[in-house]
Write an enzyme that holds these catalytic residues in place. Structure first.
Site, mmCIF file in Angstrom:
data_model
loop_
_atom_site.group_PDB
_atom_site.id
_atom_site.type_symbol
_atom_site.label_atom_id
_atom_site.label_comp_id
_atom_site.label_asym_id
_atom_site.label_seq_id
_atom_site.Cartn_x
_atom_site.Cartn_y
_atom_site.Cartn_z
ATOM 1 N N THR A 154 1.319 3.663 1.889
ATOM 2 C CA THR A 154 1.903 4.059 3.173
ATOM 3 C C THR A 154 3.000 3.118 3.648
ATOM 4 O O THR A 154 3.685 3.429 4.630
ATOM 5 C CB THR A 154 0.824 4.121 4.275
ATOM 6 O OG1 THR A 154 0.285 2.802 4.480
ATOM 7 C CG2 THR A 154 -0.282 5.087 3.915
ATOM 8 N N LYS A 155 3.183 1.972 2.986
ATOM 9 C CA LYS A 155 4.079 0.945 3.495
ATOM 10 C C LYS A 155 5.550 1.249 3.168
ATOM 11 O O LYS A 155 5.877 2.214 2.499
ATOM 12 C CB LYS A 155 3.673 -0.427 2.950
ATOM 13 C CG LYS A 155 2.291 -0.883 3.406
ATOM 14 C CD LYS A 155 2.180 -0.969 4.911
ATOM 15 C CE LYS A 155 0.920 -1.692 5.389
ATOM 16 N NZ LYS A 155 -0.343 -1.009 5.071
ATOM 17 N N ASN A 156 6.449 0.374 3.650
ATOM 18 C CA ASN A 156 7.886 0.619 3.509
ATOM 19 C C ASN A 156 8.335 0.665 2.055
ATOM 20 O O ASN A 156 9.276 1.382 1.711
ATOM 21 C CB ASN A 156 8.667 -0.424 4.293
ATOM 22 C CG ASN A 156 8.448 -0.290 5.784
ATOM 23 O OD1 ASN A 156 7.307 -0.248 6.246
ATOM 24 N ND2 ASN A 156 9.521 -0.207 6.552
ATOM 25 N N ILE A 157 7.717 -0.134 1.193
ATOM 26 C CA ILE A 157 7.787 0.084 -0.258
ATOM 27 C C ILE A 157 6.365 -0.002 -0.789
ATOM 28 O O ILE A 157 5.468 -0.535 -0.125
ATOM 29 C CB ILE A 157 8.696 -0.922 -1.001
ATOM 30 C CG1 ILE A 157 8.091 -2.324 -0.982
ATOM 31 C CG2 ILE A 157 10.104 -0.907 -0.456
ATOM 32 C CD1 ILE A 157 8.740 -3.283 -1.974
ATOM 33 N N HIS A 190 0.851 -1.187 0.000
ATOM 34 C CA HIS A 190 0.000 0.000 0.000
ATOM 35 C C HIS A 190 0.894 1.247 0.000
ATOM 36 O O HIS A 190 2.046 1.190 0.453
ATOM 37 C CB HIS A 190 -0.889 -0.034 1.246
ATOM 38 C CG HIS A 190 -1.857 1.088 1.355
ATOM 39 N ND1 HIS A 190 -1.538 2.283 1.977
ATOM 40 C CD2 HIS A 190 -3.138 1.210 0.936
ATOM 41 C CE1 HIS A 190 -2.580 3.089 1.924
ATOM 42 N NE2 HIS A 190 -3.561 2.478 1.302
#
Length: 387
Positions: free
Chosen positions: A186-189, A184
């Site tokens: 907002t995630k780290n990638i 998603h």
């Protein structure tokens, strides 16, 4: 006050990813194909997983993993209430019942003791969530699973780059095991939307490969490509959960910068932990007693309402007036009426989760934040909490 609004999260997408997306569009191949396969191979190499299977969301990944394990009507699956709705929803849509076990207020992770207390003769699997990127106490959870003959599907949506006792989350942990990641924005990638299922179980990987593409033995790339064969078999009823090459083009670029992204996240958190340590009414995250590397997907202090004299909602509103975005991860699921009806869990039954749910807030945390942005967040928190 800042001149511009600082959001809670913002993805960083490079020009090479944009160029690779354009290449996919010009090629005429938009669906799952060679770029998705490359993304899967890179991800498998990074985590150490023998099998990495790309899907169109972590929700799809959890659903596929549970279906591949044969979870269905009459079964129970133990998980945490401090998670996004999709964790419970995927259990429900297999026909099984989610059973919520309590957490530790310091780590926000599900506790082995609460899992043990929730096991019944109907329990089929455990879905621990590595909250915010802090790995759960997996040795203790594995011991419970082995003793009771249970499967484990790690909800690793927050945990890309995290490790537990020297081994990356996503590395194989034996039969009937999988870990599911989220991409998603907002995630780290990110891949825009998307997910990845990692497993060391060959049989499970084969089932997931079919389940994600309507139960077919071969995907479109294997049928319509230059060297493809149009014939196929339907191995089982499945769903349309495949990733596209457009998504994978972003993912391939993002994986090159994952270490850089996570290092920046950790650096921002170090400043938060140091410069917010003495703020009245703010309870900062604490370390877990086991060995781990945190991926810091989100930074989630607790608001001590009694100490501050105003609500979390008011804290968030005051931060917004100072042009600082915040977010809420999460409201405990059993406190929503729909999950209370489906699970039977009521207010008062999971006191640690309720304590955290009533106080938790997420501060801005993303790699593109400048040092000045971080300073603005710290100044805003100190100002809001001092009023």
């Amino acid at each position: 006050m800042r001149d511009t609004f600082l959001p809670f999260a913002r993805p960083s997408v490079d020009e090479d990813a944009i160029a690779d997306i354009a290449d996919s569009v010009r090629s005429g191949w938009l669906a799952m194909g060679p770029k998705t396969l490359k993304f899967e191979q890179t991800f498998a190499e990074y985590t150490g997983a023998p099998y990495a299977l790309a899907v169109n969301s972590a929700t799809a990944g959890l659903h596929c993993a549970l279906m591949a394990l044969g979870v269905g009507p009459g079964d129970e699956v133990i998980t945490t209430p401090m998670t996004f709705a999709s964790t419970a929803n995927t259990i429900i849509f297999t026909g099984a019942k989610p059973v919520f076990a309590d957490i530790d207020r310091n780590t926000r992770d599900i506790t082995p003791e609460s899992i043990e207390n929730a096991v019944t003769k109907r329990t089929k699997a455990i879905v621990p969530v590595h909250f915010a990127g802090l790995p759960c106490d997996m040795d203790a959870i594995e011991e419970i699973a082995e003793r009771h003959g249970l499967a484990i599907v790690e909800d690793a949506a927050h945990a890309l780059g995290a490790s537990y006792k020297g081994r990356k989350i996503g590395a194989p942990r034996g039969k009937r095991r999988a870990a599911v990641f989220s991409f998603h924005p907002t995630k780290n990638i990110t891949t825009g939307e998307g997910g990845m299922i990692c497993t060391g179980d060959e049989e499970m990987a084969e089932k997931i490969s079919a389940l994600r593409q309507n139960g077919m033995s071969k995907g479109a790339w294997n049928r319509y490509g230059e060297k493809g064969d149009a014939g196929y078999d339907i191995l089982m009823p499945g769903l349309k959960y495949t990733m596209t090459d457009i998504q994978a083009a972003i993912g391939n670029s993002q994986m090159k910068r994952l270490a850089e992204f996570n290092a920046r996240r950790a650096g921002i958190v170090r400043r938060y932990m140091t410069e917010l340590a003495d703020v009245r009414g703010l309870i900062l995250p604490r370390r877990a007693p086991w060995e781990y590397v945190h991926s810091w997907h989100i930074f989630t202090p607790l608001i001590d309402v009694a100490e501050l004299g105003f609500s979390r909602a008011e804290f968030m509103a005051r931060m917004k007036r100072l042009n600082i975005g915040t977010a809420l991860h999460y409201q405990a699921l059993h406190l929503f009426p729909c999950y209370e009806r489906l699970t039977g869990a009521k207010r008062g039954s999971l006191p640690e989760a309720e304590y955290v749910s009533e106080r938790i807030v997420s501060l801005p945390l993303f790699p593109a934040m400048t040092d000045a942005d971080v300073s603005d967040v710290i100044k805003a928190v100190r100002e809001v909490c001092s009023r």
